[in-house]
Design an enzyme around this catalytic site. Structure first.
Site, mmCIF file in Angstrom:
data_model
loop_
_atom_site.group_PDB
_atom_site.id
_atom_site.type_symbol
_atom_site.label_atom_id
_atom_site.label_comp_id
_atom_site.label_asym_id
_atom_site.label_seq_id
_atom_site.Cartn_x
_atom_site.Cartn_y
_atom_site.Cartn_z
ATOM 1 N N LEU A 1 0.833 -1.204 0.000
ATOM 2 C CA LEU A 1 0.000 0.000 0.000
ATOM 3 C C LEU A 1 0.869 1.255 0.000
ATOM 4 C CD1 LEU A 1 -2.864 -0.914 2.509
ATOM 5 C CD2 LEU A 1 -2.751 -1.273 0.033
ATOM 6 N N GLY B 1 1.694 -9.351 6.236
ATOM 7 C CA GLY B 1 2.018 -8.598 7.428
ATOM 8 C C GLY B 1 2.118 -7.129 7.078
ATOM 9 N N GLY B 2 1.911 -6.264 8.059
ATOM 10 C CA GLY B 2 1.944 -4.834 7.771
ATOM 11 C C GLY B 2 0.920 -4.480 6.704
ATOM 12 N N ASP B 3 1.369 -3.738 5.697
ATOM 13 C CA ASP B 3 0.463 -3.348 4.613
ATOM 14 C C ASP B 3 0.815 -4.056 3.312
ATOM 15 O OD1 ASP B 3 2.844 -2.076 4.223
ATOM 16 O OD2 ASP B 3 1.976 -0.134 3.653
ATOM 17 N N GLU B 4 1.347 -5.271 3.419
ATOM 18 C CA GLU B 4 1.737 -6.055 2.248
ATOM 19 C C GLU B 4 0.793 -7.242 2.039
ATOM 20 O OE1 GLU B 4 6.573 -5.302 2.244
ATOM 21 O OE2 GLU B 4 5.769 -7.177 3.054
#
Length: 237
Positions: free
Chosen positions: A114, A154-157
């Site tokens: 993102l 994980g995170g924005d991936e």
């Protein structure tokens, strides 16, 4: 019960063979028909004259079974979005590559990151960021087929496995659709937010390639999309 059925009953066999039968996979049914998983023990009962019967004990296994099912679910699911996790991707990607190599079919792996997500966290807080991630995960999932796999890394991936495509153009059409739906504003409790997405696409066309190599290609393609200005897709090679 027919005689042949009785001969196969493990509880009766416990008496005739003088061995203890233990099981944690039995299911009883309540009067209303609801199944209840139970753990069951059947021990032979005998005296000097020989076998007399069987002592049966059982325990409601529902709570333990539910706990085991939850542990199994968490092992394969991202807890925030409900999407499959990396473990699922590894298994499905290895299988899809094997099918691609044997049948000379194309598959596509898409790496999504993102754009401007950090700004959402900085402006509205991490709870709002989590809310946005769940909505983006939902939107991405609407852009693919049921046979495809959307994974949160994980995170924005995110990663998408398109198990069978006609060629790069098919993956590009999916990517274009994702760009469109992600660009729509997300209504959060704290206000509206907008993010973009950079997408890297790697294609396997029946050649021998490892999952790790394909992941690296998709990841590198994503960074090319970032370098080109973000909020776009780039096809490796």
């Amino acid at each position: 019960m027919h005689e042949e059925d009785e001969s196969q009953c493990p509880i009766l066999l416990a008496m005739t063979t003088q061995t203890v039968y233990r099981s944690k996979t039995e299911v009883f049914r309540r009067k209303d028909g609801v199944p209840v998983p139970v753990s069951l023990n059947a021990a032979p009962l005998s005296d000097d004259a020989g076998a007399e019967g069987v002592v049966i004990s059982f325990q409601d296994f529902s709570e333990i079974k539910n706990y085991q099912d939850e542990i199994q679910r968490l092992a394969y699911q991202d807890t925030l979005t409900g999407l499959p996790n990396r473990r699922v991707l590894d298994e499905r990607l290895a299988l899809a590559l094997g099918m691609s190599d044997r049948h000379d079919r194309c598959l596509a792996l898409m790496f999504l990151d993102l754009d401007h997500f950090k700004a959402v966290n900085d402006t509205y807080g991490h709870d709002a960021g989590d809310q946005l991630l769940k909505e983006i995960a939902r939107r991405i999932s609407t852009c693919v087929r049921k046979t495809d796999t959307v994974v949160r890394m994980g995170g924005d991936e995110f990663i998408i496995l398109l198990q069978e495509v006609a060629g790069p153009e098919s993956a590009e059409r999916v990517a274009a659709k994702i760009l469109e739906v992600v660009a729509e504003p997300v209504v959060l409790t704290e206000g509206k937010a907008r993010v973009g997405v950079s997408i890297g696409i790697a294609i396997a066309e029946g050649q021998t390639v490892t999952p790790e190599q394909l992941m690296e290609q998709a990841d590198s393609a994503m960074y090319e999309a970032k370098r080109a200005g973000k909020n776009q897709y780039y096809v490796w090679g």
